[in-house]
Scaffold this motif. Structure first.
Motif, short mmCIF file in Angstrom:
data_model
loop_
_atom_site.label_atom_id
_atom_site.label_comp_id
_atom_site.label_asym_id
_atom_site.label_seq_id
_atom_site.Cartn_x
_atom_site.Cartn_y
_atom_site.Cartn_z
N SER A 249 35.22 43.04 32.88
CA SER A 249 33.92 43.71 32.96
C SER A 249 33.39 44.04 31.58
O SER A 249 34.15 44.26 30.63
CB SER A 249 34.01 44.99 33.80
OG SER A 249 34.80 45.95 33.14
N ASP A 268 32.65 34.90 34.21
CA ASP A 268 33.23 35.66 35.31
C ASP A 268 33.25 37.16 35.05
O ASP A 268 33.80 37.92 35.85
CB ASP A 268 34.66 35.18 35.58
CG ASP A 268 34.71 33.73 36.05
OD1 ASP A 268 33.78 33.32 36.78
OD2 ASP A 268 35.68 33.02 35.70
N THR A 269 32.68 37.58 33.94
CA THR A 269 32.68 38.99 33.59
C THR A 269 31.65 39.75 34.40
O THR A 269 30.48 39.35 34.45
CB THR A 269 32.41 39.17 32.08
OG1 THR A 269 33.44 38.50 31.34
CG2 THR A 269 32.38 40.64 31.69
N VAL A 270 32.06 40.83 35.04
CA VAL A 270 31.16 41.66 35.85
C VAL A 270 30.40 42.61 34.94
O VAL A 270 30.96 43.19 34.01
CB VAL A 270 31.96 42.44 36.89
CG1 VAL A 270 31.07 43.43 37.65
CG2 VAL A 270 32.65 41.49 37.87
N THR A 272 29.06 46.06 34.71
CA THR A 272 29.22 47.35 35.39
C THR A 272 28.18 48.32 34.86
O THR A 272 28.15 48.64 33.67
CB THR A 272 30.63 47.91 35.16
OG1 THR A 272 31.59 46.98 35.68
CG2 THR A 272 30.80 49.24 35.86
N THR A 297 27.10 39.05 38.49
CA THR A 297 27.77 39.97 39.40
C THR A 297 27.69 41.38 38.83
O THR A 297 28.07 41.62 37.68
CB THR A 297 29.24 39.58 39.60
OG1 THR A 297 29.30 38.27 40.14
CG2 THR A 297 29.93 40.56 40.54
N ALA A 299 28.37 45.62 39.23
CA ALA A 299 29.10 46.73 39.83
C ALA A 299 28.41 48.03 39.45
O ALA A 299 27.73 48.11 38.43
CB ALA A 299 30.55 46.75 39.35
N ALA A 335 27.38 46.76 45.21
CA ALA A 335 27.85 46.94 43.83
C ALA A 335 28.84 48.08 43.71
O ALA A 335 29.75 48.04 42.88
CB ALA A 335 26.65 47.18 42.91
N GLY A 339 31.40 45.03 44.33
CA GLY A 339 31.20 44.83 42.89
C GLY A 339 32.27 45.52 42.08
O GLY A 339 32.81 44.95 41.12
N ARG A 342 35.50 43.59 42.27
CA ARG A 342 35.51 42.42 41.38
C ARG A 342 35.67 42.81 39.93
O ARG A 342 36.31 42.10 39.15
CB ARG A 342 34.24 41.60 41.60
CG ARG A 342 34.21 40.94 42.97
CD ARG A 342 33.13 39.89 43.09
NE ARG A 342 33.16 39.28 44.41
CZ ARG A 342 32.29 38.36 44.82
NH1 ARG A 342 31.32 37.96 44.01
NH2 ARG A 342 32.38 37.85 46.04
N ALA A 343 35.10 43.96 39.55
CA ALA A 343 35.27 44.44 38.18
C ALA A 343 36.72 44.80 37.88
O ALA A 343 37.14 44.81 36.72
CB ALA A 343 34.37 45.65 37.93
N ARG A 345 39.12 43.10 39.51
CA ARG A 345 39.79 41.87 39.95
C ARG A 345 40.74 42.15 41.10
O ARG A 345 41.88 41.68 41.13
CB ARG A 345 40.47 41.18 38.76
CG ARG A 345 39.41 40.68 37.78
CD ARG A 345 39.90 39.73 36.73
NE ARG A 345 38.77 39.12 36.04
CZ ARG A 345 38.81 38.56 34.85
NH1 ARG A 345 39.97 38.53 34.19
NH2 ARG A 345 37.74 38.02 34.31
#
Length: 404
Positions: A249, A268-270, A272, A297, A299, A335, A339, A342-343, A345
């Motif tokens: 993230s 692939d970095t979220v 946030t 993506t 968060a 999010a 979200g 995912r941040a 993982r």
């Protein structure tokens, strides 16, 4: 936050709106949820729910959503900065320098005092529906104080982040590179066994791009995942470093160039977003719409800390995101749940599809839209984590892992 007695199987029925964050729309009406041994085994319309469960809960038309996943919080600290907040509200600008005030108080606190404060904040978060939380160090800034901060954090969550690179402490004033050497050497060696992640505050007044990259590379070498504070106070290299290095993230991302947005969209970095910080500092809010429309993506997290976002309340952050950051209520809830997962993982939290950990929140409302529609109202009625209902009145009375 006190955990109630668990049961082997549980049916929650009569749910007005069930948000699962599943692949097929992720919403069911007149729904039910079935849990076995702390895991979701069935979710959908009530008429299709399997029977023969050990316990039943009638939702009475209330909405049920996944437990909130707060992927950015600074809970290990002592003291507060209420006077600093009041001064900002009177017109003084925010800067990263106030962190040093908390460093002094944290160093002076006992382990028991630090743990008690984390427990208090964890209890707040849990009662507001947070079932997974990340916790950073970063207010010790000596080898010993960073290690003990991480040990305290691990008593409450497995999502522990080493943030020795928060700011340069006073004793290293004018010697930032020497402090960087300490962080990526002796301090990291001592802290890595107690952490899952490493983070750097890549910002003016904190650490520049070269220093950030050096610290993150040292963290990778010791097996830690990467997170980056980036773009809070102005544009800078943090976002691109995060994406280039495969960080989970990039957090804050209030100030972004087009190249930053493109990088986030292609990696692939979220991203946030931490609207509590903008609320508390009277700073411009991030443009979530710009990020979402670009395919990034996103968060939402609380950024709970004593200086710039002293809140543990994820519903409050959802309301801010909808009102100030151009997110729809559905996007903001996603999010704050999927979200955030995912941040971090994580694939086991942030959703209520079969196989997920049974972390869910019952709202005293017929729809999750009310989280933004009725800001400030305590709509979280009941909370379950891994199939266990959490007490809503008592503060934390024991040390132990409350989140994970």
């Amino acid at each position: 936050m006190i955990e109630g007695a668990g049961v082997a199987s549980l049916l929650v029925e009569g749910i007005g709106v069930l948000v699962t964050n599943g692949p097929e729309g992720g919403v069911a009406r007149d729904a039910a949820l079935v849990v076995e041994d702390g895991v979701v085994v069935w979710a959908g319309e009530r008429r299709g729910a399997p029977q023969g469960v050990e316990e039943r809960v009638e939702a009475g038309g209330r909405a049920v959503v996944p437990g909130f996943v707060d992927s950015h919080a600074h809970l290990v600290f002592a003291g507060d900065r209420a006077e600093e907040f009041a001064a900002r509200m009177a017109g003084r600008a925010y800067s990263a320098g106030g962190i040093r005030t908390t460093v002094g108080a944290t160093r002076a606190a006992t382990d028991e005092e630090l743990a008690g404060n984390v427990g208090r904040l964890a209890g707040e978060a849990g009662r507001a529906g947070t079932t997974t939380i990340e916790c950073k160090s970063g207010y010790g800034l000596t080898v010993a104080d960073e290690v003990r901060s991480l040990r305290v954090a691990r008593g409450f969550t497995e999502e522990v982040t080493f943030l020795g690179a928060h700011v340069v402490p006073p004793e290293y004033a004018g010697r930032a590179d020497e402090y960087v050497d300490l962080v990526r050497g002796e301090m990291l060696d001592a802290c890595a066994p107690h952490a899952k992640w490493i983070d750097v505050f890549c910002e003016r007044g904190a650490f520049d791009g070269e220093q950030t990259r050096a610290i993150l590379e040292a963290g990778v070498a010791r097996g830690l995942g990467l997170r980056v504070h980036a773009g809070q106070l102005g544009e800078g290299p943090g976002v691109r470093i995060a994406v280039e290095m495969g960080a989970a993230s990039a957090d804050h991302v209030t100030h972004l160039t087009d190249a930053d947005v493109d990088a986030l969209a292609s990696g692939d970095t979220v991203a946030t977003l931490l609207p509590g910080a903008e609320f508390s500092t009277r700073s411009p809010y991030p443009d979530a719409r710009r990020l979402i429309d670009a395919g990034v993506t996103v968060a939402l997290a609380s950024d709970c800390n004593p200086g710039s976002s002293y809140t543990t309340n994820m519903p409050f952050c959802i309301a801010l995101a909808v009102r100030e950051m151009r997110m729809t209520p559905e996007e903001a809830l996603w999010a704050a749940t999927m979200g955030g997962a995912r941040a971090l993982r994580r694939t086991d939290v942030g959703h209520l599809t079969p196989g997920a950990r049974a972390d869910f929140v019952m709202l005293d409302a017929p729809s999750p839209v009310h989280l933004a529609y009725r800001p400030g109202v305590p709509l979280v009625s009941r909370v379950w984590r891994a199939g266990r209902e959490l007490g809503r009145e008592s503060p934390v009375s024991r040390r132990g892992r409350e989140f994970g």
